[in-house]
Design a protein around this motif. Structure first.
Motif, PDB file in Angstrom:
ATOM      1  N   PRO A  63     -36.892  19.460  -2.425  1.00 44.06           N
ATOM      2  CA  PRO A  63     -37.356  18.202  -3.015  1.00 44.06           C
ATOM      3  C   PRO A  63     -38.088  18.375  -4.346  1.00 44.06           C
ATOM      4  O   PRO A  63     -38.337  17.402  -5.044  1.00 44.06           O
ATOM      5  CB  PRO A  63     -38.284  17.616  -1.947  1.00 44.06           C
ATOM      6  CG  PRO A  63     -38.672  18.757  -1.090  1.00 44.06           C
ATOM      7  CD  PRO A  63     -37.555  19.766  -1.171  1.00 44.06           C
ATOM      8  N   ARG A  64     -38.402  19.601  -4.721  1.00 45.58           N
ATOM      9  CA  ARG A  64     -39.080  19.843  -6.008  1.00 45.58           C
ATOM     10  C   ARG A  64     -38.101  20.082  -7.142  1.00 45.58           C
ATOM     11  O   ARG A  64     -38.482  20.099  -8.312  1.00 45.58           O
ATOM     12  CB  ARG A  64     -40.041  21.023  -5.882  1.00 45.58           C
ATOM     13  CG  ARG A  64     -41.209  20.720  -4.934  1.00 45.58           C
ATOM     14  CD  ARG A  64     -41.924  21.971  -4.579  1.00 45.58           C
ATOM     15  NE  ARG A  64     -40.944  22.852  -3.932  1.00 45.58           N
ATOM     16  CZ  ARG A  64     -41.223  23.962  -3.295  1.00 45.58           C
ATOM     17  NH1 ARG A  64     -42.442  24.378  -3.230  1.00 45.58           N
ATOM     18  NH2 ARG A  64     -40.287  24.680  -2.732  1.00 45.58           N
ATOM     19  N   ASP A  65     -36.815  20.288  -6.814  1.00 47.15           N
ATOM     20  CA  ASP A  65     -35.803  20.478  -7.854  1.00 47.15           C
ATOM     21  C   ASP A  65     -35.383  19.120  -8.395  1.00 47.15           C
ATOM     22  O   ASP A  65     -35.163  18.184  -7.628  1.00 47.15           O
ATOM     23  CB  ASP A  65     -34.565  21.189  -7.286  1.00 47.15           C
ATOM     24  CG  ASP A  65     -34.823  22.657  -6.987  1.00 47.15           C
ATOM     25  OD1 ASP A  65     -35.840  23.190  -7.473  1.00 47.15           O
ATOM     26  OD2 ASP A  65     -34.016  23.243  -6.264  1.00 47.15           O
ATOM     27  N   TYR A  66     -35.289  19.029  -9.712  1.00 46.66           N
ATOM     28  CA  TYR A  66     -34.905  17.749 -10.311  1.00 46.66           C
ATOM     29  C   TYR A  66     -33.930  17.960 -11.461  1.00 46.66           C
ATOM     30  O   TYR A  66     -33.759  19.071 -11.961  1.00 46.66           O
ATOM     31  CB  TYR A  66     -36.139  16.985 -10.790  1.00 46.66           C
ATOM     32  CG  TYR A  66     -37.010  17.737 -11.770  1.00 46.66           C
ATOM     33  CD1 TYR A  66     -36.730  17.725 -13.133  1.00 46.66           C
ATOM     34  CD2 TYR A  66     -38.110  18.460 -11.328  1.00 46.66           C
ATOM     35  CE1 TYR A  66     -37.524  18.416 -14.032  1.00 46.66           C
ATOM     36  CE2 TYR A  66     -38.911  19.154 -12.219  1.00 46.66           C
ATOM     37  CZ  TYR A  66     -38.614  19.127 -13.574  1.00 46.66           C
ATOM     38  OH  TYR A  66     -39.397  19.807 -14.455  1.00 46.66           O
ATOM     39  N   ASP A  67     -33.295  16.894 -11.851  1.00 44.98           N
ATOM     40  CA  ASP A  67     -32.327  16.874 -12.936  1.00 44.98           C
ATOM     41  C   ASP A  67     -33.097  16.926 -14.256  1.00 44.98           C
ATOM     42  O   ASP A  67     -33.665  15.927 -14.688  1.00 44.98           O
ATOM     43  CB  ASP A  67     -31.501  15.587 -12.816  1.00 44.98           C
ATOM     44  CG  ASP A  67     -30.454  15.430 -13.901  1.00 44.98           C
ATOM     45  OD1 ASP A  67     -30.577  16.058 -14.977  1.00 44.98           O
ATOM     46  OD2 ASP A  67     -29.516  14.642 -13.677  1.00 44.98           O
ATOM     47  N   THR A  68     -33.128  18.105 -14.880  1.00 40.56           N
ATOM     48  CA  THR A  68     -33.935  18.285 -16.089  1.00 40.56           C
ATOM     49  C   THR A  68     -33.467  17.395 -17.234  1.00 40.56           C
ATOM     50  O   THR A  68     -34.284  16.882 -18.000  1.00 40.56           O
ATOM     51  CB  THR A  68     -33.952  19.760 -16.542  1.00 40.56           C
ATOM     52  OG1 THR A  68     -32.610  20.228 -16.642  1.00 40.56           O
ATOM     53  CG2 THR A  68     -34.723  20.626 -15.568  1.00 40.56           C
TER      54      THR A  68
END
Length: 118
Positions: A63-68
């Motif tokens: 859940p901490r990975d995001y679309d940069t």
């Protein structure tokens, strides 16, 4: 048993984040629950503007990975308003078997570590 739709999962994640924002003293200026429309929340706290992007995340994704690329676009937009930008990833999974979908009116697990400042 009916699995939650992507819109229902998105709304659930927004409710979880929205309750936390409210309890932390954020004042909602705008709320957008349409997936693909960003940010989901525009809030005011201590006279400062905050743009918050919310995403439901399926198990086993982090859940901490995001679309940069997306968050850079939102941050660039936020800077025009002198606003801070945050990402809120909420992992939702079936309480019985994390590999199954989240079902309507069934227990589910929430993994949410709060706002990540971008």
């Amino acid at each position: 048993m009916k699995p939650l739709s992507s819109q229902e999962l998105h709304n659930l994640a927004m409710n979880i984040v929205g309750r936390e924002l409210e309890s932390d003293g954020f004042e909602f200026m705008a709320v957008n629950s349409k997936p693909g429309k960003n940010p989901q929340f525009v809030c005011l706290k201590a006279k400062e503007l905050h743009f918050i992007v919310v995403r439901p995340v399926a198990f086993p994704d982090d859940p901490r990975d995001y679309d940069t690329k997306l968050l850079k676009k939102v941050k660039d937009h936020a800077l025009k308003f002198e606003a801070k930008t945050y990402y809120a990833g909420v992992r939702l999974s079936n309480a019985t078997d994390r590999n199954l979908p989240v079902y309507l009116n069934e227990e589910y697990l929430v993994e949410y570590e709060g706002l990540l400042e971008i």
